[in-house]
Write a protein that holds these residues in place. Structure first.
Motif, short mmCIF file in Angstrom:
data_model
loop_
_atom_site.label_atom_id
_atom_site.label_comp_id
_atom_site.label_asym_id
_atom_site.label_seq_id
_atom_site.Cartn_x
_atom_site.Cartn_y
_atom_site.Cartn_z
N LEU A 225 15.33 5.04 -42.99
CA LEU A 225 15.15 3.61 -42.74
C LEU A 225 13.98 3.12 -43.56
O LEU A 225 12.93 3.76 -43.61
CB LEU A 225 14.82 3.34 -41.27
N VAL A 226 14.15 1.98 -44.19
CA VAL A 226 13.08 1.37 -44.98
C VAL A 226 12.78 0.00 -44.39
O VAL A 226 13.66 -0.86 -44.31
CB VAL A 226 13.48 1.23 -46.46
N GLY A 227 11.53 -0.18 -43.95
CA GLY A 227 11.13 -1.45 -43.38
C GLY A 227 10.03 -2.11 -44.18
O GLY A 227 9.57 -1.57 -45.20
N GLU A 228 9.59 -3.25 -43.73
CA GLU A 228 8.54 -3.98 -44.44
C GLU A 228 7.19 -3.28 -44.34
O GLU A 228 6.32 -3.49 -45.20
CB GLU A 228 8.44 -5.40 -43.88
N LEU A 229 7.00 -2.43 -43.33
CA LEU A 229 5.71 -1.77 -43.14
C LEU A 229 5.74 -0.26 -43.41
O LEU A 229 4.70 0.39 -43.33
CB LEU A 229 5.21 -2.00 -41.71
N GLY A 230 6.90 0.28 -43.72
CA GLY A 230 6.97 1.72 -43.95
C GLY A 230 8.40 2.21 -43.89
O GLY A 230 9.35 1.42 -43.88
N ALA A 231 8.56 3.53 -43.83
CA ALA A 231 9.89 4.15 -43.82
C ALA A 231 9.86 5.36 -42.91
O ALA A 231 8.82 5.94 -42.61
CB ALA A 231 10.30 4.56 -45.23
N VAL A 232 11.04 5.76 -42.44
CA VAL A 232 11.18 6.97 -41.62
C VAL A 232 12.45 7.68 -42.05
O VAL A 232 13.49 7.05 -42.29
CB VAL A 232 11.22 6.64 -40.11
N SER A 233 12.37 9.00 -42.19
CA SER A 233 13.51 9.83 -42.59
C SER A 233 13.79 10.87 -41.53
O SER A 233 12.89 11.28 -40.78
CB SER A 233 13.23 10.53 -43.93
N LEU A 234 15.03 11.33 -41.47
CA LEU A 234 15.37 12.42 -40.58
C LEU A 234 14.63 13.68 -41.00
O LEU A 234 14.53 13.98 -42.20
CB LEU A 234 16.87 12.72 -40.63
N ALA A 235 14.13 14.43 -40.04
CA ALA A 235 13.56 15.74 -40.30
C ALA A 235 14.61 16.76 -39.87
O ALA A 235 14.74 17.07 -38.69
CB ALA A 235 12.26 15.94 -39.54
N THR A 236 15.37 17.26 -40.83
CA THR A 236 16.46 18.18 -40.53
C THR A 236 15.90 19.50 -40.00
O THR A 236 15.05 20.11 -40.65
CB THR A 236 17.31 18.46 -41.77
N PRO A 237 16.34 19.94 -38.83
CA PRO A 237 15.80 21.19 -38.28
C PRO A 237 16.19 22.39 -39.14
O PRO A 237 17.32 22.50 -39.60
CB PRO A 237 16.44 21.27 -36.88
N ALA A 238 15.24 23.29 -39.36
CA ALA A 238 15.49 24.53 -40.09
C ALA A 238 14.82 25.67 -39.34
O ALA A 238 13.67 25.56 -38.92
CB ALA A 238 14.94 24.44 -41.51
N ARG A 239 15.53 26.77 -39.15
CA ARG A 239 14.99 27.88 -38.38
C ARG A 239 13.99 28.70 -39.19
O ARG A 239 13.10 29.33 -38.63
CB ARG A 239 16.12 28.77 -37.90
#
Length: 328
Positions: A225-239
């Protein structure tokens, strides 16, 4: 997925008893029934749904049987967890919606399990609480190792594979798709090439969706997601992370099940809770959400075939589903 659902319900969710395992193959039904401690195995799905010792039904059969079996469960007044899609066409989805509306109580939960994935849940939270400011864009990548066969087409990538993206976009952004455009590059062989789509939402947000069913290297789902104040990405789980030969690497799963194992568990738990309380989950997808994904997919196919941007007209959700959402 049917066997996976049975294992989750039998081993991880107290309160559920696997009464019958039904499959077109009697031997396969018996094998899963024995593994999960089911009382019976069968091959006649409508008869199983009608049984008095069956209180609720999980549908994980071929796509073109989903609507028929969901309608049978509704007619029997039994809650159903149905794998996506609800039906191959928006018209068939409407039949399920009409039957559930006539029955007068929510019975269908659709298996858009990404709604329960902790990474997507965090993304939705960031969108809802304003941490990103106004959200402007959402980028989505959906890659599989290989398509099921030469018969798998670009149209199917849109109507089948991309259904998860169509739903999670609506769920995270809280806005309906207004239009869709689609393109496809040319591969060097005859395998299905990726499809890239651009959605515009009713709130004037732009959403990119890449579906690549022949990515070769592994199963890989990403979103940002990209917003006016920043962005957030999925953190894909890895073992684990491997360090060897001057390289650092993380292994990819062969399919979606390891990546979304926790999402399936949480989804099925929410379904059982909804049955116990009579109150639908506030997170889970409904039959209406299944219709919206199917209708968006059909618009996407028209966009790919025409090379034009196509309007997405979902209409207004019936009062039954608006009231159900408010109650949840």
């Amino acid at each position: 997925m049917g066997a996976d659902h049975a294992r989750i319900l039998a081993a991880e969710l107290p309160g559920a008893v696997i009464q019958v395992v039904c499959d077109a193959s009697a031997a396969r039904a018996r094998a899963v029934a024995d593994e999960c401690g089911a009382a019976d195995a069968a091959t006649d799905a409508p008869a199983v749904i009608a049984r008095s010792d069956v209180d609720a039904v999980v549908i994980a059969s071929p796509d073109d049987t989903h609507a028929e079996l969901a309608l049978a469960a509704i007619a029997a007044d039994k809650p159903v967890l149905c794998e996506k899609p609800l039906a191959p066409t928006a018209r068939d989805c409407r039949q399920v919606i009409e039957a559930e509306t006539r029955r007068g109580r929510p019975l269908v939960q659709l298996g858009f399990m990404r709604r329960f994935d902790p990474s997507y849940a965090e993304m939705k939270s960031a969108c809802d609480d304003g941490r990103l400011g106004r959200v402007l864009m959402m980028h989505n990548f959906h890659r599989n190792v290989a398509s099921p066969g030469a018969w798998f087409t670009a149209d199917m990538a849109i109507t089948n594979s991309a259904g998860h993206e169509f739903d999670i976009v609506r769920h995270v952004l809280g806005s309906e798709p207004a239009s869709i455009a689609a393109w496809q590059p040319r591969r060097s062989d005859d395998m299905a090439a990726p499809v890239v789509m651009i959605l515009e939402t009713a709130d004037r947000q732009l959403v990119s969706i890449e579906v690549n069913n022949n990515a070769a290297y592994g199963y890989d789902v990403r979103a940002e997601l990209v917003g006016e104040l920043g962005a957030v990405s999925l953190a894909t789980p890895a073992r684990a992370r491997y360090e060897r030969d001057l390289q650092s690497s993380v292994a990819h799963a062969a399919d979606w099940r390891p990546r979304f194992a926790e999402a399936y568990r949480l989804q099925n738990r929410a379904w059982l809770r909804a049955i116990e309380t009579g109150k639908p989950s506030a997170v889970a997808a409904s039959a209406w959400d299944g219709y919206c994904a199917a209708a968006t997919g059909e618009a996407g196919v028209r966009a790919l075939q025409s090379g034009q941007r196509i309007a997405v007209d979902l209409g207004r959700a019936p009062t039954f589903y608006r009231d159900m959402r408010d109650a949840a």
